[in-house]
Design a protein around this motif. Structure first.
Motif, PDB file in Angstrom:
ATOM      1  N   LYS A 103       1.021  -1.000  -0.148  1.00 41.56           N
ATOM      2  CA  LYS A 103      -0.014   0.025  -0.009  1.00 41.56           C
ATOM      3  C   LYS A 103       0.535   1.666   0.460  1.00 41.56           C
ATOM      4  O   LYS A 103       0.380   2.636  -0.508  1.00 41.56           O
ATOM      5  CB  LYS A 103      -0.909  -0.189   1.200  1.00 41.56           C
ATOM      6  N   SER A 104       1.597   1.326   0.604  1.00 43.70           N
ATOM      7  CA  SER A 104       3.136   2.488   0.648  1.00 43.70           C
ATOM      8  C   SER A 104       3.793   2.112  -0.159  1.00 43.70           C
ATOM      9  O   SER A 104       5.164   3.479  -0.380  1.00 43.70           O
ATOM     10  CB  SER A 104       3.836   2.672   2.184  1.00 43.70           C
ATOM     11  N   LYS A 105       3.432   1.452  -1.166  1.00 46.41           N
ATOM     12  CA  LYS A 105       4.924   1.435  -2.279  1.00 46.41           C
ATOM     13  C   LYS A 105       5.916   1.129  -1.943  1.00 46.41           C
ATOM     14  O   LYS A 105       6.883   1.658  -2.474  1.00 46.41           O
ATOM     15  CB  LYS A 105       4.702   2.508  -3.222  1.00 46.41           C
ATOM     16  N   GLY A 106       6.528   0.473  -0.890  1.00 49.48           N
ATOM     17  CA  GLY A 106       7.859   0.262  -0.325  1.00 49.48           C
ATOM     18  C   GLY A 106       8.203   0.818   0.046  1.00 49.48           C
ATOM     19  O   GLY A 106       9.049   1.393   0.438  1.00 49.48           O
ATOM     20  N   GLN A 107       7.723   1.904   0.658  1.00 48.03           N
ATOM     21  CA  GLN A 107       8.542   3.176   1.533  1.00 48.03           C
ATOM     22  C   GLN A 107       7.746   3.271   3.326  1.00 48.03           C
ATOM     23  O   GLN A 107       8.658   4.048   3.851  1.00 48.03           O
ATOM     24  CB  GLN A 107       7.139   4.491   0.994  1.00 48.03           C
ATOM     25  N   ALA A 108       6.669   3.027   3.290  1.00 49.15           N
ATOM     26  CA  ALA A 108       6.273   3.416   4.666  1.00 49.15           C
ATOM     27  C   ALA A 108       6.621   2.101   6.149  1.00 49.15           C
ATOM     28  O   ALA A 108       7.344   3.062   7.317  1.00 49.15           O
ATOM     29  CB  ALA A 108       4.774   3.470   5.175  1.00 49.15           C
ATOM     30  N   VAL A 109       7.099   1.321   5.607  1.00 50.63           N
ATOM     31  CA  VAL A 109       7.562   0.068   6.956  1.00 50.63           C
ATOM     32  C   VAL A 109       8.745  -0.444   6.817  1.00 50.63           C
ATOM     33  O   VAL A 109       9.304  -0.603   5.296  1.00 50.63           O
ATOM     34  CB  VAL A 109       6.646  -1.070   6.745  1.00 50.63           C
ATOM     35  N   ARG A 110      10.119  -1.219   7.132  1.00 49.28           N
ATOM     36  CA  ARG A 110      10.262  -2.408   7.258  1.00 49.28           C
ATOM     37  C   ARG A 110      10.168  -2.800   8.118  1.00 49.28           C
ATOM     38  O   ARG A 110      10.148  -2.770   9.158  1.00 49.28           O
ATOM     39  CB  ARG A 110      12.010  -1.005   7.619  1.00 49.28           C
ATOM     40  N   VAL A 111      10.313  -4.263   7.778  1.00 50.76           N
ATOM     41  CA  VAL A 111      10.822  -5.558   9.435  1.00 50.76           C
ATOM     42  C   VAL A 111      12.204  -5.058   9.736  1.00 50.76           C
ATOM     43  O   VAL A 111      12.745  -5.146   9.392  1.00 50.76           O
ATOM     44  CB  VAL A 111      10.334  -6.626   8.633  1.00 50.76           C
ATOM     45  N   VAL A 112      12.725  -5.472  10.753  1.00 48.37           N
ATOM     46  CA  VAL A 112      13.037  -5.328  11.190  1.00 48.37           C
ATOM     47  C   VAL A 112      13.696  -6.362  12.196  1.00 48.37           C
ATOM     48  O   VAL A 112      15.075  -6.795  13.205  1.00 48.37           O
ATOM     49  CB  VAL A 112      13.734  -3.655  11.786  1.00 48.37           C
ATOM     50  N   ALA A 113      12.606  -7.307  12.190  1.00 49.89           N
ATOM     51  CA  ALA A 113      13.479  -8.502  13.421  1.00 49.89           C
ATOM     52  C   ALA A 113      12.044  -9.447  13.202  1.00 49.89           C
ATOM     53  O   ALA A 113      10.907  -9.003  13.032  1.00 49.89           O
ATOM     54  CB  ALA A 113      13.636  -8.205  14.669  1.00 49.89           C
ATOM     55  N   GLY A 114      11.933 -10.768  13.636  1.00 44.74           N
ATOM     56  CA  GLY A 114      10.885 -12.209  13.329  1.00 44.74           C
ATOM     57  C   GLY A 114      11.607 -11.921  15.524  1.00 44.74           C
ATOM     58  O   GLY A 114      11.724 -10.870  15.778  1.00 44.74           O
ATOM     59  N   ALA A 115       9.898 -12.595  15.084  1.00 50.48           N
ATOM     60  CA  ALA A 115       9.547 -12.529  16.808  1.00 50.48           C
ATOM     61  C   ALA A 115       9.592 -14.543  16.939  1.00 50.48           C
ATOM     62  O   ALA A 115       9.487 -15.442  17.960  1.00 50.48           O
ATOM     63  CB  ALA A 115       8.417 -11.852  17.290  1.00 50.48           C
ATOM     64  N   ALA A 116       8.783 -14.812  16.398  1.00 47.48           N
ATOM     65  CA  ALA A 116       7.817 -16.324  16.395  1.00 47.48           C
ATOM     66  C   ALA A 116       7.652 -17.094  15.269  1.00 47.48           C
ATOM     67  O   ALA A 116       6.976 -16.188  14.745  1.00 47.48           O
ATOM     68  CB  ALA A 116       7.216 -15.960  17.586  1.00 47.48           C
ATOM     69  N   SER A 117       7.716 -17.821  15.527  1.00 53.28           N
ATOM     70  CA  SER A 117       7.136 -18.810  15.446  1.00 53.28           C
ATOM     71  C   SER A 117       6.228 -19.833  14.851  1.00 53.28           C
ATOM     72  O   SER A 117       6.920 -20.879  16.051  1.00 53.28           O
ATOM     73  CB  SER A 117       8.868 -19.807  14.170  1.00 53.28           C
ATOM     74  N   GLY A 118       4.963 -20.090  14.345  1.00 51.01           N
ATOM     75  CA  GLY A 118       4.384 -21.048  14.592  1.00 51.01           C
ATOM     76  C   GLY A 118       2.713 -20.956  15.571  1.00 51.01           C
ATOM     77  O   GLY A 118       2.790 -19.500  14.752  1.00 51.01           O
ATOM     78  N   GLY A 119       2.182 -21.573  16.745  1.00 51.14           N
ATOM     79  CA  GLY A 119       1.305 -21.229  17.162  1.00 51.14           C
ATOM     80  C   GLY A 119      -0.187 -20.781  16.333  1.00 51.14           C
ATOM     81  O   GLY A 119      -0.980 -20.110  16.965  1.00 51.14           O
ATOM     82  N   ALA A 120      -0.920 -21.878  15.334  1.00 48.93           N
ATOM     83  CA  ALA A 120      -1.046 -21.460  15.170  1.00 48.93           C
ATOM     84  C   ALA A 120      -2.015 -22.172  14.181  1.00 48.93           C
ATOM     85  O   ALA A 120      -1.367 -23.381  14.173  1.00 48.93           O
ATOM     86  CB  ALA A 120      -1.310 -20.272  13.731  1.00 48.93           C
ATOM     87  N   ALA A 121      -3.772 -22.272  14.176  1.00 50.49           N
ATOM     88  CA  ALA A 121      -4.231 -23.768  14.283  1.00 50.49           C
ATOM     89  C   ALA A 121      -5.654 -23.966  13.897  1.00 50.49           C
ATOM     90  O   ALA A 121      -6.326 -23.284  13.891  1.00 50.49           O
ATOM     91  CB  ALA A 121      -4.525 -24.954  15.227  1.00 50.49           C
ATOM     92  N   PHE A 122      -5.768 -24.429  12.834  1.00 45.92           N
ATOM     93  CA  PHE A 122      -7.600 -24.504  12.216  1.00 45.92           C
ATOM     94  C   PHE A 122      -8.145 -26.127  12.871  1.00 45.92           C
ATOM     95  O   PHE A 122      -7.646 -26.462  13.143  1.00 45.92           O
ATOM     96  CB  PHE A 122      -7.719 -25.049  11.084  1.00 45.92           C
ATOM     97  N   VAL A 123      -9.237 -25.140  13.626  1.00 42.78           N
ATOM     98  CA  VAL A 123      -9.513 -26.327  14.738  1.00 42.78           C
ATOM     99  C   VAL A 123     -11.583 -26.369  14.284  1.00 42.78           C
ATOM    100  O   VAL A 123     -12.054 -25.574  13.848  1.00 42.78           O
ATOM    101  CB  VAL A 123      -9.577 -25.575  16.322  1.00 42.78           C
ATOM    102  N   VAL A 124     -11.883 -27.914  14.672  1.00 40.15           N
ATOM    103  CA  VAL A 124     -13.156 -27.676  13.528  1.00 40.15           C
ATOM    104  C   VAL A 124     -14.176 -28.078  15.054  1.00 40.15           C
ATOM    105  O   VAL A 124     -13.925 -28.590  15.535  1.00 40.15           O
ATOM    106  CB  VAL A 124     -13.331 -28.523  12.442  1.00 40.15           C
ATOM    107  N   LYS A 125     -15.471 -29.010  14.692  1.00 35.94           N
ATOM    108  CA  LYS A 125     -16.575 -29.661  15.244  1.00 35.94           C
ATOM    109  C   LYS A 125     -15.987 -30.819  15.510  1.00 35.94           C
ATOM    110  O   LYS A 125     -15.259 -31.607  14.185  1.00 35.94           O
ATOM    111  CB  LYS A 125     -17.691 -29.235  15.242  1.00 35.94           C
TER     112      LYS A 125
END
Length: 343
Positions: A103-125
């Motif tokens: 959206k900012s055409k590569g101007q407004a933001v930068r990633v400066v570090a990672g923080a975490a991996s994993g911790g997401a799931a698809f939970v169903v009935k």
């Protein structure tokens, strides 16, 4: 000459003091600065929670920087705050990160570090055991275009099930706040959800079962679920502050990895304050096993996540060249004798 030598000596001493901020080796800003930092009340943002609650950020930032924190439900909301200037940096998932970059055409933001991996799931009935059984069902995600929303839509497409932004298609996707998702699942209003922890574990406790552990979809089980995104304007104006923030994050992740039980207690208490309901300690302990806290942004997974968003119609093709600025992180890691990371 003696007076001049005295002035020079004082100036040198003051310069030396100015170079030290927070803990030894950190750089201090030249004047008072407010750093407005965003994060989410999720286990996937434990790095931020521990950094705030255990004062790792404050210690590294020093007395001249005021840390002002804000919390969000999902990435798109945090991006809006970053664009409006309500926050200067935020912990956030990869897909909203890419959206902000585009959206900012590569101007407004930068990633400066990672923080975490994993911790997401698809939970169903419990009765749902195959992708085909999801046809005609109602499934929740945290927000349209957020990381779990993209993961859900892409996985469904891979199994021949189409979705629309408006909630139509073979599977109706209903974006909603994570706490509301738990309530909706308990009442039967939805049939499942793709969510981050601790909400995946809460859905399991409410009678659901894990249909997809997202780690199983990525090489080596590693994918970025949280990284640190900074306003380019703030980064350019206060590189020393950003470097010290990153140093605080590295301290926080070191603490989390060395003291998992205490870290879980800190995070549980904080999530209780933020959401009004603390996670069950046993659930947190189980969910913690699905998470890895690290400073590496796992760049290939960000790239692939962007491709997934393109394939489900939530992102136009985007060139990610330059999205990372890992110089400050690598300077911190090098000073600590730790391995540097690559973009």
């Amino acid at each position: 000459m003696r007076n001049l030598a005295g002035v020079i000596a004082v100036a040198v001493a003051l310069a030396g003091l100015a170079a030290c901020g927070g803990k030894s080796g950190s750089a201090a800003p030249s004047g008072p600065v407010t750093l407005r930092l965003g994060y989410f009340p999720n286990l996937t943002h434990a790095t931020a929670v521990v950094g705030v609650k255990k004062n790792f950020f404050a210690e590294r930032l020093g007395g001249k920087v005021k840390l002002d924190t804000k919390t969000f439900n999902a990435g798109p909301e945090a991006v809006e705050a970053l664009f409006s200037g309500a926050v200067d940096a935020t912990y956030i998932g990869p897909n909203p990160t890419v959206n902000a970059w585009q959206k900012s055409k590569g101007q407004a933001v930068r990633v400066v570090a990672g923080a975490a991996s994993g911790g997401a799931a698809f939970v169903v009935k419990p009765g749902i055991t195959t992708p085909e059984q999801l046809k005609g069902k109602k499934i929740a995600s945290p927000q349209l275009g957020n990381t779990q929303d993209v993961a859900l839509r892409y996985w469904l497409k891979q199994h021949g099930l189409n979705t629309t932004k408006e909630g139509g298609g073979d599977v109706a996707i209903l974006p909603q706040a994570n706490p509301d998702t738990v309530t909706a699942f308990g009442t039967g209003a939805i049939d499942g959800a793709w969510v981050p922890e601790p909400y995946a574990s809460r859905l399991v406790k409410a009678g659901g079962k894990v249909l997809v552990d997202e780690r199983d979809l990525w090489p080596g089980g590693r994918f970025v679920v949280t990284n640190l995104l900074v306003s380019t304007k703030f980064l350019k104006a206060h590189p020393d502050v950003v470097k010290n923030l990153i140093a605080g994050q590295v301290d926080a992740n070191d603490f989390i990895n060395a003291n998992p039980a205490e870290a879980q207690q800190v995070v549980n208490a904080a999530l209780g304050e933020l959401s009004g309901k603390a996670p069950d300690p046993a659930q947190t302990a189980d969910a913690w096993k699905t998470l890895t806290f690290l400073n590496d942004p796992i760049a290939p997974s960000l790239r692939d996540g962007a491709k997934h968003a393109e394939e489900v119609g939530l992102l136009q093709p985007v060139d990610l060249t330059g999205i990372y600025d890992l110089g400050p992180l690598n300077a911190v890691l090098k000073a600590r004798g730790e391995q540097e990371v690559r973009a």
